[in-house]
Design an enzyme around this catalytic site. Structure first.
Site: not given
Ligand code: FDA
Length: 324
Positions: A143, A193, A196-198, A297
């Site tokens: 990660d 993978r 976007k970044g958390a 997060r």
């Molecule tokens: P966005 O935030 O724009 O969300 C799009 C839609 O998805 C929202 O409108 C909502 O409907 C839904 N959604 C998203 N998050 C939600 C939540 N928490 N609860 C409910 N609905 C939600 N980050 C990182 O920094 N390092 C890492 O190693 C990883 N690893 C990782 C693995 C996997 C498999 C995933 C899916 C994600 C990660 N992430 C991560 C987290 C990632 O960076 C990001 O913060 C989240 O995926 C949310 O971004 P989205 O791409 O979903 O888009």
């Protein structure tokens, strides 16, 4: 006006920064983990506090046709003993997954492996996990944590990749540097993978608007797909998912050459819909007692989750008071 309403009125960015900052507070972690009030809400995002609790959830996902990667929760470890205990938990998890015919695919945070104590210790710890995974033909993904750990994570990943190709890494489209990092990983045949970044990153190193982060995601995703780098596209964003499907159809890239990844408990409808259309979908399944930073997060990603949690906590507290 109640607390929940006040929270809702905070601008999205401020709320996100606040929640990410709270995610790093160890005193709050102790409070939250010890409280039964948060349990029902946490259960949506975390498959259990123990391996025994998580295994049925992982098996159910497999029965539904979904792939999985398992995260044994923990991060920012400050003693070699804690890091060694985390490695042991991973080894037990890998063995249990393999024995039950479940996917021995795990995701690991390097600060849980001792990255902040020393790189040699961290490398030795991840080697133990990689050896275990190699023995059962599985996969390990590192990660990516906040930008202060990117260089160190990529350095450990590079050494691991040279020794063992079954190891992948995560790249965040929020970071300005990611374009160069993606090129470097593609050049050595690494597995990315893309997410976007958390984390709440400063403008000096990161794009700070959703539009810019999404535009960078689209660019990096296209580059990974065209390079045939078998990317894992980790997002729940329907616009980006549609874009990925369009690129794949236009370029004749079959569903066996990339996969979508989503988090346990998030957009289950979309997970199922993609599966029904013949795409590979892998669910990131976290379990363990150290769920607090991970959970915070998840709240930060979608501030509406905070209202949802507060309502559940109030309901639970009212039930407890009635029962007294
Ligand atoms: P966005 O935030 O724009 O969300 C799009 C839609 O998805 C929202 O409108 C909502 O409907 C839904 N959604 C998203 N998050 C939600 C939540 N928490 N609860 C409910 N609905 C939600 N980050 C990182 O920094 N390092 C890492 O190693 C990883 N690893 C990782 C693995 C996997 C498999 C995933 C899916 C994600 C990660 N992430 C991560 C987290 C990632 O960076 C990001 O913060 C989240 O995926 C949310 O971004 P989205 O791409 O979903 O888009």
């Amino acid at each position: 006006m109640g607390f929940a309403e006040n929270m809702r009125l905070l601008p999205h960015r401020t709320m996100r920064s606040l929640l990410i900052s709270l995610s790093q507070r160890r005193s709050l972690a102790r409070l939250a983990v010890g409280s039964p009030l948060t349990r029902p809400v946490v259960a949506r995002f975390v498959a259990g506090e123990s391996l025994e609790e998580a295994l049925p959830a992982i098996a159910a996902l497999k029965r539904a046709g979904l792939r999985t990667t398992v995260d044994v929760l923990g991060e920012s470890v400050t003693s070699p003993e804690h890091a060694a205990a985390a490695v042991d938990r991973y080894l037990a998890t890998i063995a249990a997954l393999s024995e039950r015919g479940l996917d021995p695919n795990v995701s690991v945070k390097l600060t849980q492996m001792g990255l902040e104590i020393g790189r040699d210790l961290c490398r030795a710890n991840v080697m133990r996990i990689m050896e275990a995974v190699r023995g059962v033909n599985g996969f390990v993904r590192f990660d990516m944590e906040d930008h202060t750990r990117t260089d160190a994570t990529l350095e450990v990943w590079r050494a691991a990749h040279d020794a063992y190709p079954g190891v992948g890494v995560v790249i965040q489209s929020a970071l300005r540097r990611s374009s160069a990092d993606v090129d470097a990983i593609i050049a050595v045949g690494g597995r990315v993978r893309l997410c976007k970044g958390a984390y709440d990153e400063p403008a000096t190193v990161a794009y700070r608007t959703k539009t810019a982060v999404d535009a960078n995601y689209a660019r990096l995703m296209e580059r990974l797909l065209l390079a045939d780098a078998h990317p894992a596209l980790a997002t729940h964003d329907p616009k980006l998912i549609v874009k990925a499907i369009r690129i794949a159809e236009r370029e004749g890239i079959g569903p066996d050459r990339f996969e979508f990844q989503m988090l346990y408990g998030v957009r289950r409808d979309l997970q199922r819909a993609l599966l029904a259309r013949g795409y590979a979908v892998r669910i990131y399944v976290p379990f363990g007692q150290e769920w607090y930073p991970y959970f915070m997060r998840r709240l930060a990603e979608r501030p509406a989750n905070v209202g949802f949690m507060l309502r559940a906590v109030v309901k639970e507290e009212a039930r407890r008071l009635r029962g007294r």
